[in-house]
Design an enzyme around this catalytic site. Structure first.
Site, PDB file in Angstrom:
ATOM      1  N   PRO A  25       0.830  -1.211   0.000  1.00  0.00           N
ATOM      2  CA  PRO A  25       0.000   0.000   0.000  1.00  0.00           C
ATOM      3  C   PRO A  25       0.863   1.259   0.000  1.00  0.00           C
ATOM      4  CG  PRO A  25      -0.709  -1.562   1.689  1.00  0.00           C
ATOM      5  CD  PRO A  25       0.615  -2.043   1.198  1.00  0.00           C
ATOM      6  N   CYS A  27       0.211   5.466   0.144  1.00  0.00           N
ATOM      7  CA  CYS A  27      -0.694   6.616   0.202  1.00  0.00           C
ATOM      8  C   CYS A  27      -0.373   7.597  -0.926  1.00  0.00           C
ATOM      9  CB  CYS A  27      -0.574   7.315   1.543  1.00  0.00           C
ATOM     10  SG  CYS A  27      -1.277   6.366   2.912  1.00  0.00           S
ATOM     11  N   ALA A  61      -3.853   2.916   2.346  1.00  0.00           N
ATOM     12  CA  ALA A  61      -4.679   2.915   3.548  1.00  0.00           C
ATOM     13  C   ALA A  61      -5.998   3.624   3.254  1.00  0.00           C
ATOM     14  CB  ALA A  61      -3.948   3.617   4.685  1.00  0.00           C
ATOM     15  N   GLN A 103      -6.382  -2.220   1.734  1.00  0.00           N
ATOM     16  CA  GLN A 103      -5.947  -2.042   3.120  1.00  0.00           C
ATOM     17  C   GLN A 103      -6.960  -1.154   3.839  1.00  0.00           C
ATOM     18  OE1 GLN A 103      -2.580   0.587   4.422  1.00  0.00           O
ATOM     19  NE2 GLN A 103      -1.612  -1.359   4.963  1.00  0.00           N
ATOM     20  N   TYR A 185      -0.781   3.898  13.340  1.00  0.00           N
ATOM     21  CA  TYR A 185      -2.190   4.219  13.188  1.00  0.00           C
ATOM     22  C   TYR A 185      -3.002   3.517  14.273  1.00  0.00           C
ATOM     23  CZ  TYR A 185      -0.393   6.355   9.010  1.00  0.00           C
ATOM     24  OH  TYR A 185       0.341   7.144   8.159  1.00  0.00           O
ATOM     25  N   ARG A 233      -1.406  -6.109   8.519  1.00  0.00           N
ATOM     26  CA  ARG A 233      -0.100  -5.444   8.496  1.00  0.00           C
ATOM     27  C   ARG A 233       0.243  -4.997   9.912  1.00  0.00           C
ATOM     28  NH1 ARG A 233       2.896  -1.112   4.534  1.00  0.00           N
ATOM     29  NH2 ARG A 233       3.644  -3.092   3.694  1.00  0.00           N
ATOM     30  N   LEU A 305      13.064  -1.566   1.612  1.00  0.00           N
ATOM     31  CA  LEU A 305      14.339  -1.482   0.899  1.00  0.00           C
ATOM     32  C   LEU A 305      14.719  -2.801   0.242  1.00  0.00           C
ATOM     33  CD1 LEU A 305      16.486   0.893   3.162  1.00  0.00           C
ATOM     34  CD2 LEU A 305      15.162   1.421   1.114  1.00  0.00           C
ATOM     35  N   ARG A 328       8.301   1.667  -3.126  1.00  0.00           N
ATOM     36  CA  ARG A 328       9.002   2.698  -3.897  1.00  0.00           C
ATOM     37  C   ARG A 328       9.644   2.142  -5.164  1.00  0.00           C
ATOM     38  NH1 ARG A 328      11.686   6.277   1.066  1.00  0.00           N
ATOM     39  NH2 ARG A 328       9.748   6.359   2.270  1.00  0.00           N
TER      40      ARG A 328
END
Length: 359
Positions: A25, A27, A61, A103, A185, A233, A305, A328
């Site tokens: 996920p 954002c 999310a 999610q 969260y 998660r 990563l 990413r």
């Protein structure tokens, strides 16, 4: 390499995902109307991964109610209009052989924030379109406003919001649901003793701090039945020196969540506190996923990563995790999975015809 594990299928309940390279996920903060409805941006963003050879795509999310959104520009799933817009996206993902996951989230004390590129930090005031955030306790995330402590009745309402969002998600065509219990969260806030100072049935002991997560998983399982996979998660650690959430607690609660009906666990880390030292490096969170996998005896994904085909395949082949998630790297290259298959010598029968000339 004729048959790398990274490109072998995996089955969760009755859902088979064609490979182990999944989109985490991410954002986007791109709902300009601030109504939680997916837009053409979200369709294109998620659709680009679908044509790129991945197995599963998880949406960003998505708030189970309006005050559960991280920002006013985030997605939600609590109205008919939102559900209909998501159905358009899931149909496209399915058309390209991708499993569609969503999610479901509540930001808790980290809600009503500015977009990352706004130049502003912290809570957006109500006078500027924000709202009063809520949390397990009246303990603020550093730099944010103090949240309103949730009553027991309000907690029950949030559990029901997760249940209702799960029903909407399935009706919109999603194959898999993920409960967001990481990154500081709401559910993570309940899990960590540093953000949860309650003295009632939702605070204190590990059993009490895990109660909200287990109630959400149970409610979703009861709502969507036995066929729909439920992922969770979790942050494997708060990365604080002492007294916070850690990987040992994560493994214990993971086993409880599995008993409550969850099937698969997506292990990340951090997000509940600022100013912590995180040992960033290639695959820096993989060890957390492996610990949870071994201790709780569950299937897990690793994230963080992971940037190369060889690295991803080694993680899965060696048994450190069952699946690799990337974020990413897919932003840099939405067709990374197709490139990875070519690098590992895999011939995919789901390479889009339109792209065959490139491979």
């Amino acid at each position: 390499m004729s048959n790398p594990t990274l490109f072998s299928p995996i089955t969760i309940r009755n859902t088979t995902v064609r490979n182990r390279l999944w989109v985490a996920p991410m954002c986007q903060y791109s709902v300009e109307k601030r109504d939680g409805v997916p837009t053409d941006w979200h369709f294109t963003h998620l659709g680009s991964f679908a044509t790129g050879g991945v197995g599963l795509i998880l949406t960003e999310a998505t708030g189970v109610n309006s005050v559960g959104r991280i920002s006013a520009y985030d997605l939600g799933l609590y109205t008919d209009e939102q559900q209909a817009a998501f159905a358009r996206i899931t149909a496209f993902l399915h058309e390209h052989g991708v499993v569609a996951g969503i999610q479901l989230a509540h930001a808790g004390r980290k809600a009503s924030t500015n977009r990352p590129w706004s130049g502003k930090h912290g809570t957006v005031p109500e006078s500027e379109g924000g709202w009063r955030a809520v949390g397990p306790s009246a303990v603020a995330f550093p730099g944010y406003d103090v949240p309103e402590e949730l009553t027991v009745d309000a907690i029950a309402g949030i559990v029901d919001d997760f249940r209702a969002a799960g029903r909407r998600a399935v009706d919109a065509g999603f194959d898999i649901l993920e409960v967001h219990a990481a990154h500081g969260y709401l559910i993570h806030q309940f899990l960590s003793p540093l953000s949860n100072t309650r003295t009632d049935a939702y605070g204190g002991s590990l059993e009490n701090r895990a109660r909200l997560l287990l109630e959400v998983v149970t409610a979703l399982r009861n709502e969507v039945g036995e066929d729909v996979p439920i992922l969770v998660r979790l942050s494997g650690t708060d990365w604080v020196e002492s007294g916070g959430w850690d990987v040992e607690q994560t493994a214990i609660v993971t086993a409880w969540a599995a008993a409550a009906g969850a099937d698969f666990f997506d292990i990340s880390s951090g997000g509940n506190f600022s100013g912590v030292t995180i040992p960033l490096g290639p695959g820096y969170q993989v060890g957390l996923a492996t610990h949870v996998r071994d201790e709780a005896e569950v299937a897990v994904s690793a994230v963080g990563l992971i940037t190369t085909a060889a690295q991803a395949d080694t993680i899965v082949t060696s048994g450190q995790a069952d699946v690799v998630m990337m974020a990413r790297q897919f932003l840099r290259n939405p067709h990374f999975a197709l490139d990875a298959a070519a690098e590992l010598g895999v011939t995919l029968d789901y390479l889009p015809k339109q792209y065959e000339r490139a491979f």
